[in-house]
Scaffold this motif. Structure first.
Motif, PDB file in Angstrom:
ATOM      1  N   ARG A  54      56.786  28.266  51.428  1.00 58.01           N
ATOM      2  CA  ARG A  54      56.529  27.783  50.089  1.00 58.01           C
ATOM      3  C   ARG A  54      56.922  28.775  48.874  1.00 58.01           C
ATOM      4  NH1 ARG A  54      50.288  25.198  49.941  1.00 58.01           N
ATOM      5  NH2 ARG A  54      50.575  23.916  51.760  1.00 58.01           N
ATOM      6  N   GLY A  55      57.073  28.148  47.970  1.00 66.46           N
ATOM      7  CA  GLY A  55      57.690  28.837  46.673  1.00 66.46           C
ATOM      8  C   GLY A  55      57.194  30.376  46.539  1.00 66.46           C
ATOM      9  N   PRO A  84      61.167  19.069  48.853  1.00 69.57           N
ATOM     10  CA  PRO A  84      61.307  19.112  47.453  1.00 69.57           C
ATOM     11  C   PRO A  84      59.829  18.742  46.915  1.00 69.57           C
ATOM     12  CG  PRO A  84      62.319  16.822  47.889  1.00 69.57           C
ATOM     13  CD  PRO A  84      61.746  17.903  49.333  1.00 69.57           C
ATOM     14  N   ALA A  85      59.628  18.975  45.600  1.00 72.60           N
ATOM     15  CA  ALA A  85      58.516  18.916  45.036  1.00 72.60           C
ATOM     16  C   ALA A  85      58.469  17.487  44.498  1.00 72.60           C
ATOM     17  CB  ALA A  85      58.048  19.693  43.862  1.00 72.60           C
ATOM     18  N   TYR A  86      57.354  16.421  45.122  1.00 74.61           N
ATOM     19  CA  TYR A  86      57.258  15.186  44.771  1.00 74.61           C
ATOM     20  C   TYR A  86      56.234  15.100  43.695  1.00 74.61           C
ATOM     21  CZ  TYR A  86      60.530  13.900  48.493  1.00 74.61           C
ATOM     22  OH  TYR A  86      61.409  13.945  49.164  1.00 74.61           O
ATOM     23  N   GLY A  87      56.218  15.335  42.267  1.00 76.80           N
ATOM     24  CA  GLY A  87      55.145  15.237  41.269  1.00 76.80           C
ATOM     25  C   GLY A  87      54.251  16.277  41.453  1.00 76.80           C
ATOM     26  N   SER A  88      53.304  16.294  40.810  1.00 77.65           N
ATOM     27  CA  SER A  88      52.178  17.331  40.420  1.00 77.65           C
ATOM     28  C   SER A  88      51.676  17.363  42.060  1.00 77.65           C
ATOM     29  CB  SER A  88      51.270  17.113  39.334  1.00 77.65           C
ATOM     30  OG  SER A  88      50.689  15.893  39.608  1.00 77.65           O
ATOM     31  N   GLN A  91      54.152  20.735  47.096  1.00 80.51           N
ATOM     32  CA  GLN A  91      54.734  22.083  47.213  1.00 80.51           C
ATOM     33  C   GLN A  91      56.165  22.159  47.905  1.00 80.51           C
ATOM     34  OE1 GLN A  91      53.311  25.268  46.606  1.00 80.51           O
ATOM     35  NE2 GLN A  91      51.307  24.673  45.940  1.00 80.51           N
ATOM     36  N   ARG A  92      56.993  22.790  47.046  1.00 83.29           N
ATOM     37  CA  ARG A  92      58.302  22.696  47.718  1.00 83.29           C
ATOM     38  C   ARG A  92      58.448  23.756  49.097  1.00 83.29           C
ATOM     39  NH1 ARG A  92      59.531  24.652  42.151  1.00 83.29           N
ATOM     40  NH2 ARG A  92      60.459  22.698  40.966  1.00 83.29           N
ATOM     41  N   LEU A  93      59.124  23.255  49.910  1.00 86.43           N
ATOM     42  CA  LEU A  93      58.836  23.910  51.164  1.00 86.43           C
ATOM     43  C   LEU A  93      60.666  24.599  51.617  1.00 86.43           C
ATOM     44  CD1 LEU A  93      56.838  24.852  52.743  1.00 86.43           C
ATOM     45  CD2 LEU A  93      57.438  23.022  54.580  1.00 86.43           C
ATOM     46  N   GLY A 185      54.234  31.304  56.949  1.00 86.64           N
ATOM     47  CA  GLY A 185      55.128  30.445  56.824  1.00 86.64           C
ATOM     48  C   GLY A 185      54.160  28.790  57.233  1.00 86.64           C
ATOM     49  N   GLU A 186      55.073  27.754  57.250  1.00 83.49           N
ATOM     50  CA  GLU A 186      54.400  26.710  57.732  1.00 83.49           C
ATOM     51  C   GLU A 186      55.375  25.773  58.738  1.00 83.49           C
ATOM     52  OE1 GLU A 186      53.504  22.359  55.217  1.00 83.49           O
ATOM     53  OE2 GLU A 186      52.885  24.199  54.331  1.00 83.49           O
ATOM     54  N   ARG A 187      54.712  25.396  59.696  1.00 82.60           N
ATOM     55  CA  ARG A 187      55.493  24.752  60.707  1.00 82.60           C
ATOM     56  C   ARG A 187      55.907  23.353  59.682  1.00 82.60           C
ATOM     57  NH1 ARG A 187      54.957  25.672  66.939  1.00 82.60           N
ATOM     58  NH2 ARG A 187      56.060  23.488  66.524  1.00 82.60           N
TER      59      ARG A 187
END
Length: 211
Positions: A54-55, A84-88, A91-93, A185-187
């Motif tokens: 995440r950011g 990518p970020a999709y609206g509010s 979370q970007r990854l 991190g995130e899988r």
């Protein structure tokens, strides 16, 4: 490839060990072939390609501010390749490669390399395979960025008598790898949190058990 800042192309120069390989942006740039499907590492640990960041984590590992991260994503300089970020609320990854590129962009900007040249360097880094990045050195005189894959090529640039700034991509790679190993991190496949290993946290835990 050669980065000139004027957007001109003209194809890809033939590689030669006799001199550095100048970067050139535009439609003539080679496209990186899709990477093989990631496999889990030994012991059930996810492979680096299976983990996104995440950011805030990407910022911490790359040494940049969240404002820089957000601006570079919105302007297309360095976009998150995992999600990518999709609206509010989303979370970007960022991938491991993305974080390495973020750190390299920061170093180039700090030394005054032209933004257009940095954009072409970013594309070049995304187009190359992992094995290529680890042994690559990016050199810049402020007006042009070169790829060097041997010490002779680096020496050839230094002998030009002008100011040269160099980034050993493999060193940045290892710095980011070490930083991310201590962060979460995130899988990508399951969304499960991958807990980093921070030696300081382990030492604190041992002290608490000893009390």
């Amino acid at each position: 490839m050669r980065i000139t800042g004027d957007g001109t192309t003209g194809g890809i120069p033939v590689r030669s060990e006799a001199g550095p390989y100048p970067l050139r942006g535009g439609a003539g740039a080679a496209r990186r072939q899709p990477e093989s499907t990631p496999v889990a590492a030994a012991g059930g640990e996810p492979a680096p390609e299976q983990v996104g960041y995440r950011g805030p984590t990407a910022c911490a590992a790359a040494g940049i501010t969240y404002r820089q991260l957000d601006y570079w994503a919105r302007t297309g300089l360095v976009e998150p390749s995992v999600r990518p970020a999709y609206g509010s609320g989303t979370q970007r990854l960022y991938s491991f490669r993305d974080v390495v590129v973020l750190k390299i962009v920061k170093r180039f900007l700090d030394t005054g390399v032209a933004l257009q040249n940095i954009r072409t360097a970013v594309q070049h880094l995304h187009d190359r395979d992992f094995a290529d990045l680890e042994r690559m050195t990016l050199m810049s005189d402020g007006a042009t960025v070169y790829e060097c894959t041997s010490s002779d090529q680096v020496v050839s640039l230094l002998q030009g008598g002008q100011g040269i700034f160099g980034i050993a991509v493999g060193v940045v790679w290892r710095d980011v790898e070490k930083a991310l190993s201590q962060l979460h991190g995130e899988r990508v496949d399951t969304g499960e949190t991958v807990v980093g290993h921070n030696p300081a946290d382990e030492l604190a835990a041992r002290r608490n058990r000893a009390v």
